[in-house]
Design a protein around this motif. Structure first.
Motif, PDB file in Angstrom:
ATOM      1  N   UNK A 179      -0.183   5.522  10.552  1.00 16.08           N
ATOM      2  CA  UNK A 179      -0.674   4.661   9.475  1.00 16.08           C
ATOM      3  C   UNK A 179       0.489   4.087   8.654  1.00 16.08           C
ATOM      4  N   UNK A 180       1.708   4.327   9.125  1.00 16.43           N
ATOM      5  CA  UNK A 180       2.880   3.759   8.452  1.00 16.43           C
ATOM      6  C   UNK A 180       3.282   2.496   9.209  1.00 16.43           C
TER       7      UNK A 180
ATOM      8  N   UNK B 296      -9.878   9.452   7.493  1.00 16.26           N
ATOM      9  CA  UNK B 296     -10.918   8.476   7.119  1.00 16.26           C
ATOM     10  C   UNK B 296     -10.355   7.213   6.473  1.00 16.26           C
ATOM     11  N   UNK B 297      -9.053   7.198   6.225  1.00 16.90           N
ATOM     12  CA  UNK B 297      -8.462   6.023   5.569  1.00 16.90           C
ATOM     13  C   UNK B 297      -8.045   5.002   6.624  1.00 16.90           C
ATOM     14  N   UNK B 298      -8.621   3.803   6.503  1.00 18.71           N
ATOM     15  CA  UNK B 298      -8.338   2.754   7.478  1.00 18.71           C
ATOM     16  C   UNK B 298      -7.423   1.717   6.830  1.00 18.71           C
ATOM     17  N   UNK B 299      -6.150   2.067   6.713  1.00 21.23           N
ATOM     18  CA  UNK B 299      -5.209   1.206   6.017  1.00 21.23           C
ATOM     19  C   UNK B 299      -3.817   1.523   6.551  1.00 21.23           C
ATOM     20  N   UNK B 300      -2.929   0.516   6.562  1.00 19.62           N
ATOM     21  CA  UNK B 300      -1.542   0.756   6.954  1.00 19.62           C
ATOM     22  C   UNK B 300      -0.685   0.781   5.681  1.00 19.62           C
ATOM     23  N   UNK B 301       0.281   1.692   5.633  1.00 16.81           N
ATOM     24  CA  UNK B 301       1.066   1.907   4.414  1.00 16.81           C
ATOM     25  C   UNK B 301       2.524   1.486   4.583  1.00 16.81           C
TER      26      UNK B 301
ATOM     27  N   UNK C 172       2.239  14.940   8.276  1.00 15.52           N
ATOM     28  CA  UNK C 172       3.063  13.958   8.993  1.00 15.52           C
ATOM     29  C   UNK C 172       2.345  13.428  10.233  1.00 15.52           C
ATOM     30  N   UNK C 173       1.767  14.340  11.005  1.00 22.36           N
ATOM     31  CA  UNK C 173       1.076  13.906  12.232  1.00 22.36           C
ATOM     32  C   UNK C 173      -0.084  12.961  11.904  1.00 22.36           C
ATOM     33  N   UNK C 174      -0.734  13.207  10.762  1.00 22.11           N
ATOM     34  CA  UNK C 174      -1.870  12.359  10.380  1.00 22.11           C
ATOM     35  C   UNK C 174      -1.449  10.988   9.846  1.00 22.11           C
TER      36      UNK C 174
ATOM     37  N   UNK D 125       0.834  -1.208   0.000  1.00 26.43           N
ATOM     38  CA  UNK D 125       0.000   0.000   0.000  1.00 26.43           C
ATOM     39  C   UNK D 125       0.866   1.254   0.000  1.00 26.43           C
ATOM     40  N   UNK D 126       0.536   2.157  -0.914  1.00 25.07           N
ATOM     41  CA  UNK D 126       1.234   3.453  -0.985  1.00 25.07           C
ATOM     42  C   UNK D 126       0.189   4.556  -0.833  1.00 25.07           C
ATOM     43  N   UNK D 127       0.554   5.602  -0.091  1.00 24.32           N
ATOM     44  CA  UNK D 127      -0.288   6.801   0.001  1.00 24.32           C
ATOM     45  C   UNK D 127       0.500   7.968  -0.575  1.00 24.32           C
ATOM     46  N   UNK D 128      -0.147   8.725  -1.458  1.00 24.13           N
ATOM     47  CA  UNK D 128       0.473   9.937  -1.991  1.00 24.13           C
ATOM     48  C   UNK D 128      -0.395  11.140  -1.664  1.00 24.13           C
ATOM     49  N   UNK D 129       0.231  12.198  -1.138  1.00 25.68           N
ATOM     50  CA  UNK D 129      -0.495  13.440  -0.857  1.00 25.68           C
ATOM     51  C   UNK D 129      -0.064  14.463  -1.907  1.00 25.68           C
ATOM     52  N   UNK D 130      -0.988  14.796  -2.827  1.00 25.91           N
ATOM     53  CA  UNK D 130      -0.677  15.732  -3.914  1.00 25.91           C
ATOM     54  C   UNK D 130      -0.437  15.013  -5.228  1.00 25.91           C
ATOM     55  N   UNK D 131      -1.511  14.737  -5.962  1.00 28.79           N
ATOM     56  CA  UNK D 131      -1.387  13.991  -7.230  1.00 28.79           C
ATOM     57  C   UNK D 131      -0.852  14.881  -8.346  1.00 28.79           C
TER      58      UNK D 131
END
Ligand SMILES: C[S@@+](CC[C@H](N)C(=O)[O-])C[C@H]1O[C@@H](n2cnc3c(N)ncnc32)[C@H](O)[C@@H]1O
Length: 210
Positions: free
Chosen positions: A148-149, A121-126, A142-144, A57-63
């Motif tokens: 989740x990492x 609202x995202x219930x996932x570990x990255x 970062x705090x958010x 799982x990858x999370x990106x902030x800013x597409x």
């Protein structure tokens, strides 16, 4: 870096994927601030990082227009997914069309909204998080995301040198202040190992120890 040396780096890096080349060209023709797009060298580096980690799982902030999302998605484990968040809904159809052309659309979930509202609202570990949104909000992102990492997971943050302006502690520029505040906060984090690379505008790599 001087132009000749930059050209040398380009000449000795695997040529840009034609879909990314077209995405980059169209980004420059059609959008304001096209320099926000990652581009060839850093994009290839992101792809390598992702290939080495093989994230689930990858999370990106800013597409933005999707350049970095495509690069990162290339390293996903089979069945893995990348969630990318973008506040500007006018960019969605453009980036989605390039996700399709790059053949990564089934791996990417695009969310339109403010990352500050969306992340809780995202219930996932990255395994990997790429922070590349509003520089004034880096500390809040970062705090958010930190809880989740996954232990041993990685966080990347772009533009942490902010054109060298991070050296100006007296600055009144809010974006520069945001980046300085973020860098100062991160270096005090005991549960992280950190390295800043002077790739492009400064790329910070963080590893969550436990
Ligand atoms: C530097 S660009 C991202 C570039 C992209 N990652 C790439 O490498 O091609 C930053 C993007 O973050 C978006 N953004 C800014 N604040 C945001 C927020 N709070 N939530 C989601 N997206 C945000 C902007 O609209 C912009 O498109």
């Amino acid at each position: 870096m001087n132009r000749k040396l930059e050209q040398y780096l380009q000449d000795h890096t695997t040529p840009e994927d034609p879909v990314l080349e077209e995405l980059f060209r169209q980004t420059h023709i059609r959008f304001v601030n096209p320099n926000m797009a990652t581009g060839h060298l850093q994009g290839k580096f992101l792809e390598f990082i992702s290939l080495m980690i093989k994230p689930e799982n990858i999370l990106e902030i800013g597409t933005f227009t999707g350049y970095s999302a495509i690069c990162l998605a290339k390293g996903l484990k089979p069945g893995g997914k990348l969630i990318t968040i973008e506040i500007n809904d006018e960019l969605n159809s453009f980036s989605h069309s390039y996700f399709c052309r790059a053949g990564v659309e089934s791996m990417i979930t695009q969310i339109t909204g403010n990352a500050l509202d969306v992340i809780p609202q995202i219930d996932l570990m990255f395994d990997l998080v790429f922070i590349d949104g509003d520089k004034r909000e880096y500390t809040e992102y970062f705090r958010l995301i930190i809880d989740k990492v996954k232990p041993g997971g990685f966080i990347l943050a772009d533009n942490v040198l902010w054109g060298g302006k991070v050296l100006d502690n007296e600055t009144s520029d809010t974006q520069t202040k945001g980046v300085i505040e973020f860098n100062e906060m991160i270096i005090k984090e005991r549960n992280l190992e950190i390295v800043i690379l002077s790739v492009r505008d400064g790329l910070m790599l963080m590893r969550k120890k436990v």
